[in-house]
Design a protein around this motif. Structure first.
Motif, PDB file in Angstrom:
ATOM      1  N   PRO B 226      15.118  51.360   7.906  1.00 49.11           N
ATOM      2  CA  PRO B 226      14.562  52.168   6.542  1.00 49.11           C
ATOM      3  C   PRO B 226      14.725  53.427   6.471  1.00 49.11           C
ATOM      4  CG  PRO B 226      12.961  50.265   7.386  1.00 49.11           C
ATOM      5  CD  PRO B 226      14.110  50.734   8.571  1.00 49.11           C
ATOM      6  N   MET B 230      16.969  55.723   3.801  1.00 48.91           N
ATOM      7  CA  MET B 230      16.409  56.501   2.717  1.00 48.91           C
ATOM      8  C   MET B 230      16.816  58.076   2.984  1.00 48.91           C
ATOM      9  SD  MET B 230      12.564  55.246   2.725  1.00 48.91           S
ATOM     10  CE  MET B 230      12.571  53.276   3.039  1.00 48.91           C
ATOM     11  N   VAL B 233      20.249  58.053   1.298  1.00 49.77           N
ATOM     12  CA  VAL B 233      20.277  58.012  -0.175  1.00 49.77           C
ATOM     13  C   VAL B 233      19.638  59.148  -0.524  1.00 49.77           C
ATOM     14  CG1 VAL B 233      19.100  56.627  -2.023  1.00 49.77           C
ATOM     15  CG2 VAL B 233      20.171  55.555  -0.014  1.00 49.77           C
ATOM     16  N   GLU B 264       1.202  55.547  10.720  1.00 51.73           N
ATOM     17  CA  GLU B 264       1.837  54.648   9.535  1.00 51.73           C
ATOM     18  C   GLU B 264       1.781  55.408   8.241  1.00 51.73           C
ATOM     19  OE1 GLU B 264      -0.868  53.376  11.502  1.00 51.73           O
ATOM     20  OE2 GLU B 264       0.533  51.474  12.560  1.00 51.73           O
ATOM     21  N   TRP B 265       0.572  56.131   8.148  1.00 48.24           N
ATOM     22  CA  TRP B 265       0.352  56.976   6.925  1.00 48.24           C
ATOM     23  C   TRP B 265       1.640  57.821   6.648  1.00 48.24           C
ATOM     24  CZ3 TRP B 265      -1.438  54.975   2.815  1.00 48.24           C
ATOM     25  CH2 TRP B 265      -2.496  54.105   2.960  1.00 48.24           C
ATOM     26  N   TYR B 267       4.784  57.420   7.505  1.00 46.42           N
ATOM     27  CA  TYR B 267       5.715  56.700   7.033  1.00 46.42           C
ATOM     28  C   TYR B 267       5.652  56.325   5.664  1.00 46.42           C
ATOM     29  CZ  TYR B 267       8.233  56.377  11.487  1.00 46.42           C
ATOM     30  OH  TYR B 267       8.986  56.452  12.447  1.00 46.42           O
ATOM     31  N   VAL B 268       4.266  56.074   5.345  1.00 42.31           N
ATOM     32  CA  VAL B 268       4.061  55.833   4.033  1.00 42.31           C
ATOM     33  C   VAL B 268       4.191  56.896   3.068  1.00 42.31           C
ATOM     34  CG1 VAL B 268       2.374  55.047   2.489  1.00 42.31           C
ATOM     35  CG2 VAL B 268       2.304  53.883   4.485  1.00 42.31           C
ATOM     36  N   PHE B 271       8.029  57.091   2.285  1.00 44.30           N
ATOM     37  CA  PHE B 271       8.644  56.353   1.578  1.00 44.30           C
ATOM     38  C   PHE B 271       8.086  56.737   0.140  1.00 44.30           C
ATOM     39  CE2 PHE B 271       8.563  53.165   5.163  1.00 44.30           C
ATOM     40  CZ  PHE B 271       9.667  53.435   5.988  1.00 44.30           C
ATOM     41  N   VAL B 272       7.139  56.936  -0.064  1.00 44.68           N
ATOM     42  CA  VAL B 272       6.591  57.362  -1.378  1.00 44.68           C
ATOM     43  C   VAL B 272       7.247  58.563  -1.813  1.00 44.68           C
ATOM     44  CG1 VAL B 272       4.759  58.167  -3.001  1.00 44.68           C
ATOM     45  CG2 VAL B 272       4.370  56.513  -1.270  1.00 44.68           C
ATOM     46  N   PHE B 274      10.208  59.277  -1.036  1.00 44.56           N
ATOM     47  CA  PHE B 274      11.473  59.087  -1.154  1.00 44.56           C
ATOM     48  C   PHE B 274      11.756  58.443  -2.607  1.00 44.56           C
ATOM     49  CE2 PHE B 274      14.196  54.952  -1.298  1.00 44.56           C
ATOM     50  CZ  PHE B 274      15.518  55.561  -1.280  1.00 44.56           C
ATOM     51  N   ILE B 275      10.839  57.471  -3.105  1.00 44.28           N
ATOM     52  CA  ILE B 275      10.891  56.866  -4.581  1.00 44.28           C
ATOM     53  C   ILE B 275      10.626  58.106  -5.313  1.00 44.28           C
ATOM     54  CG2 ILE B 275       9.612  55.183  -5.933  1.00 44.28           C
ATOM     55  CD1 ILE B 275       9.600  53.351  -3.514  1.00 44.28           C
ATOM     56  N   MET B 278      13.828  59.809  -5.849  1.00 45.27           N
ATOM     57  CA  MET B 278      14.846  58.945  -6.525  1.00 45.27           C
ATOM     58  C   MET B 278      14.710  59.214  -8.082  1.00 45.27           C
ATOM     59  SD  MET B 278      17.013  57.678  -4.402  1.00 45.27           S
ATOM     60  CE  MET B 278      17.969  56.734  -5.710  1.00 45.27           C
ATOM     61  N   PHE B 279      13.362  59.311  -8.472  1.00 49.71           N
ATOM     62  CA  PHE B 279      13.410  59.450 -10.016  1.00 49.71           C
ATOM     63  C   PHE B 279      13.723  60.998 -10.532  1.00 49.71           C
ATOM     64  CE2 PHE B 279      10.177  55.845  -9.163  1.00 49.71           C
ATOM     65  CZ  PHE B 279      11.274  54.889  -9.174  1.00 49.71           C
TER      66      PHE B 279
END
Lengths: 321, 290
Positions: B226, B230, B233, B264-265, B267-268, B271-272, B274-275, B278-279
C-alpha cells in the motif's frame, strides 16, 4: 412461469430448515448468505465502473463500531448496527465527495479507496487497547446465549432466516436501483462524465448516493458477520485482502447480473470448505492459489463472470433460434 | 530534557531519510511500469517478497556468496516481471484499465499463496547482523545506510540507462506518446518486455536490501504494497521525480510519527496525509494528467 420462479425459489429457501436442519451445512449456508449480501453490496457500485478497494474498510467499520458500542456502552445492536451503517456511509461520503469533485476515477479511485481500507486496518491494529488489535475482538455474550435485545441467537435456524432476509433485502435493493432513474444516470456517468453532466445528470450527487448506499450495506454485512461469528479480527473484516476478496468473488460470479455475486460467494466459500475438509491444514493457502488463478483467467477470458456469460449464451441461443 | 528530545527527533529524521531511499527505490520500478506500459502492478510488493525468499534460500540454506545470491535473485525477479507481462498484461492491453489492475490483484493472491504453500507461514531471517553506527549519541543502522546508498546508486544507473542508451530513449519516448512510437519504427512489444524486466530487476534489488532489515513471510507484501502505491500516486503516477520526493515525505511522516506514538500510527498519519493530498493535488506532486 418465469415470473413465478423467484417466488417459488424464495418459498423453498424459507422452508429449507423445516426439511433439513443439520447444523454444519446450515452454518455454511448462513456464511454464504452473509457474504453473498456483502458481495452484492459491493457490486451495487462496482457494476457502474466505480471499482472500490475500500470496502474492506466499510466492512471493518460496520463490524467494530457495532461490537464496540455493545461491549462498552451496552447499546443494543438494534441501534448499534444503524449507527455503524451511518458511520460507514459518512466515511464513504468523506472519501467519495472529493474523489468525484476532483475527478479521481478508475485507477486512481481504486488506489485512493485502497488507502482507506489500509487506514481502517491500521487504526484497528493501533488502537489495540480498545479493539484488541490483531488478536481480534469478541462481543460480550448474554447469559443464556440467546437474546433479541442483544441480537444474539444460539440456534442456526434463526440465523438462517435472518441471513436469508438480509440477503433477499440486498438483492431487492440492487434490483430496485436497476429499475430506477439512478441506473441510467450512473451508466451515463461510467460511459462519459462530461456528456452525462451536460445532459443534466448531477454527477457528484449520483456517485455519492450509490457509494453511501453500498458502504452502508457493506457495514450491515460486517456487523451481521460479527453477531453471527461472535469474533472479528482486523484481517478478516478489514484491509486490502478483504476488499480484494469482495472484488474477486463478484467478478467470478459476474458483476453485471443480479445473482452474480451470490454465485461468486457460493463458489469461493465452497471451494475453501472443500479444500479445508479434504486436506485439512495441508490445504492452507490452496484456496487463495485457486482464487488467484481463477481471477486472472476470468478477467482475461470471461470478464462477464460465470452467470453473466451463461446468460449472454442463453440470450444468444434464444435470438438464434 | 529538551536537548535529549531533539536528539531523538534528529535520529528519527535521519532514519526517515534512510527509509526514504528504500521507499524511493520501491516506487521507482512501479513508476517505470506505469509510465511506460500504463498498467498498475498491484502485485509489485509480492514480486519483492519472491525476491526476498530467493535471497533467503540461496544464502541461508544453500550458502552461496551474498553477491552471487543478489544477482541471481534480481535476475529471477526480472524473469517473473517478464512472465507477468507476457502471461497476464499482454492479453489485457486493450481492456479497461481497471481489469488490468484486478488481474494483477489475482496474481497477488497467487504469489502470496504460492509462498504460503511452498515456504510456510513462519518468519524467515537471513541471519546477517550488521553493526549499528553511533554518531554523536544517535544510532543509525549500518544496514539502512547501505540500503540507502545502494538505492541511490540503482536510481542513478537507471537514470543513465534511460537517458544515454538507444533503448532507454525509446522507453522514454513511449512513455510520452504511446500512439506515435510504433509509427516511428519502435517495436512496442519488445520495449514493454524490456521495461517489465527492468521493473522486475528493480523489485529484485529492493528485495536484496529489504531482506537485510526485515524477516520474510508470505504476507510481507501487504506491509510495503500500500505504501508503495501511495507514494507513486502522490508523486503523480509515472513521474519518477515526483515519486522520489513523495518517498522521502512519506518516510519522514512514518519515522517521526512513529517516534511520538507507535509505529502503526506513523503509517496511519502517512495514509491520512495521502488522502488529504489527493484532494489538494489530485494529479500528484509532479503529475501530468490528461
Amino acid at each position: 412461469m418465469s415470473k413465478l420462479l423467484p417466488w417459488i425459489a424464495g418459498a423453498a429457501l424459507v422452508a429449507l430448515p423445516f426439511i433439513y436442519n443439520s447444523p454444519y451445512p446450515l452454518h455454511i449456508i448462513v456464511i454464504i448468505l452473509i457474504w453473498s449480501f456483502v458481495y452484492t453490496s459491493w457490486s451495487v457500485m462496482g457494476r457502474f465502473g466505480l471499482v472500490s478497494l475500500g470496502h474492506g474498510g466499510f466492512l471493518g467499520v460496520g463490524a467494530y463500531v457495532n461490537a464496540l458500542l455493545w461491549n462498552n456502552f451496552g447499546l443494543t445492536p438494534w441501534i448499534g448496527i444503524p449507527l455503524a451503517m451511518l458511520a460507514a456511509a459518512g466515511l464513504a461520503v468523506l472519501i467519495a465527495y472529493p474523489c468525484s469533485r476532483f475527478r479521481i476515477t478508475g485507477h486512481y479511485f481504486a488506489l485512493v479507496t485502497m488507502a482507506l481500507s489500509a487506514i481502517v486496518l491500521q487504526v484497528i491494529t493501533a488502537t489495540r487497547d480498545v479493539t484488541g488489535g490483531s488478536l481480534g475482538y469478541t462481543p460480550q455474550r448474554v447469559p443464556g446465549g440467546s437474546s433479541l435485545f442483544a441480537f444474539q441467537f444460539t440456534d442456526k435456524e434463526t440465523w438462517y432466516w435472518i441471513a436469508l432476509a438480509i440477503w433477499g433485502g440486498g438483492l431487492f435493493v440492487r434490483w430496485y436501483v436497476d429499475r430506477s432513474m439512478m441506473r441510467y444516470a450512473l451508466e451515463a456517468i461510467s460511459e462519459d462524465e462530461d456528456a452525462a453532466s451536460a445532459a443534466g445528470v448531477h454527477v457528484t450527487a449520483e456517485k455519492l448516493k450509490i457509494t453511501a448506499l453500498s458502504a452502508a450495506m457493506t457495514a450491515l454485512g460486517g456487523a451481521l458477520y460479527c453477531q453471527y461469528q461472535m469474533f472479528i479480527s482486523p484481517d478478516t473484516v478489514s484491509g486490502i485482502s478483504a476488499s480484494l476478496q469482495m472484488v474477486f468473488a463478484s467478478v467470478v460470479g459476474g458483476i453485471y447480473v443480479l445473482l452474480g455475486p451470490t454465485v461468486g460467494a457460493v463458489i469461493t466459500i465452497m471451494l475453501a470448505e472443500v479444500l479445508r475438509i479434504g486436506f485439512g491444514t495441508a490445504a492452507v493457502g490452496w484456496d487463495n492459489f485457486v482464487y488467484g488463478i481463477l481471477l486472472v483467467l476470468f478477467i482475461i477470458y470471461l470478464p462477464q463472470g460465470i452467470v453473466g456469460s451463461l446468460m449472454a449464451k442463453l440470450r444468444g441461443a434464444r435470438v438464434g433460434s | 530534557m529538551s536537548a535529549i528530545f531533539d536528539i531523538y527527533l534528529l535520529e528519527a529524521l535521519i532514519n526517515g531519510v534512510l527509509l526514504g531511499g528504500v521507499l524511493a527505490l520501491l516506487a521507482l520500478g512501479l513508476n517505470l511500469i506505469f509510465g511506460v506500459i500504463d498498467v498498475v502492478w498491484i502485485c509489485y510488493a509480492e514480486l519483492i517478497m519472491m525476491g526476498m525468499y530467493s535471497m533467503y534460500y540461496l544464502y541461508s540454506v544453500y550458502h552461496l556468496p551474498f553477491v552471487v545470491v543478489a544477482i541471481i535473485s534480481m535476475a529471477g525477479v526480472g524473469v517473473l516481471g517478464v512472465l507477468l507481462h507476457v502471461i497476464v498484461i499482454q492479453p489485457l492491453l486493450g481492456a479497461a484499465p481497471i481489469n488490468q489492475l484486478l488481474a494483477t490483484g489475482g496474481v497477488l493472491a497467487l504469489l502470496q499463496s504460492t509462498a504460503t504453500i511452498t515456504f510456510g507461514i513462519d518468519f524467515k531471517n537471513l541471519g546477517i547482523r550488521l553493526p549499528v553506527i553511533e554518531i554523536a549519541d544517535m544510532f543509525v543502522s549500518y544496514t539502512r545506510l547501505l540500503a540507502f546508498g545502494v538505492a541511490l546508486l540503482g536510481m542513478v544507473v537507471l537514470y543513465l540507462f534511460l537517458s544515454r542508451t538507444y533503448t532507454g530513449t525509446a522507453i522514454r519516448a513511449i512513455a510520452q506518446d504511446r500512439q506515435i512510437m510504433p509509427l516511428m519504427g519502435v517495436d512496442t512489444k519488445r520495449i514493454y518486455i524490456i521495461t517489465s524486466a527492468i521493473g522486475g530487476v528493480l523489485a529484485g534489488l529492493a528485495a536484496c536490501l529489504l531482506v537485510l532489515q526485515y524477516d520474510v513471510h508470505p504476507f510481507i507484501g501487504l506491509t510495503f504494497g500500500p505504501i508503495t502505491f501511495m507514494i507513486c500516486v502522490l508523486g503523480g503516477l509515472g513521474s519518477m521525480v515526483g515519486g522520489f520526493i513523495a518517498a522521502f515525505v512519506f518516510a519522514e511522516i512514518i519515522s517521526v510519527g512513529g517516534l511520538y506514538l507507535e509505529l502503526e500510527w506513523g503509517y496511519v498519519f502517512a495514509f491520512v496525509f495521502f488522502i488529504v493530498m489527493m484532494f489538494v493535488r489530485p494529479q500528484g506532486l509532479m503529475g501530468r494528467r490528461s
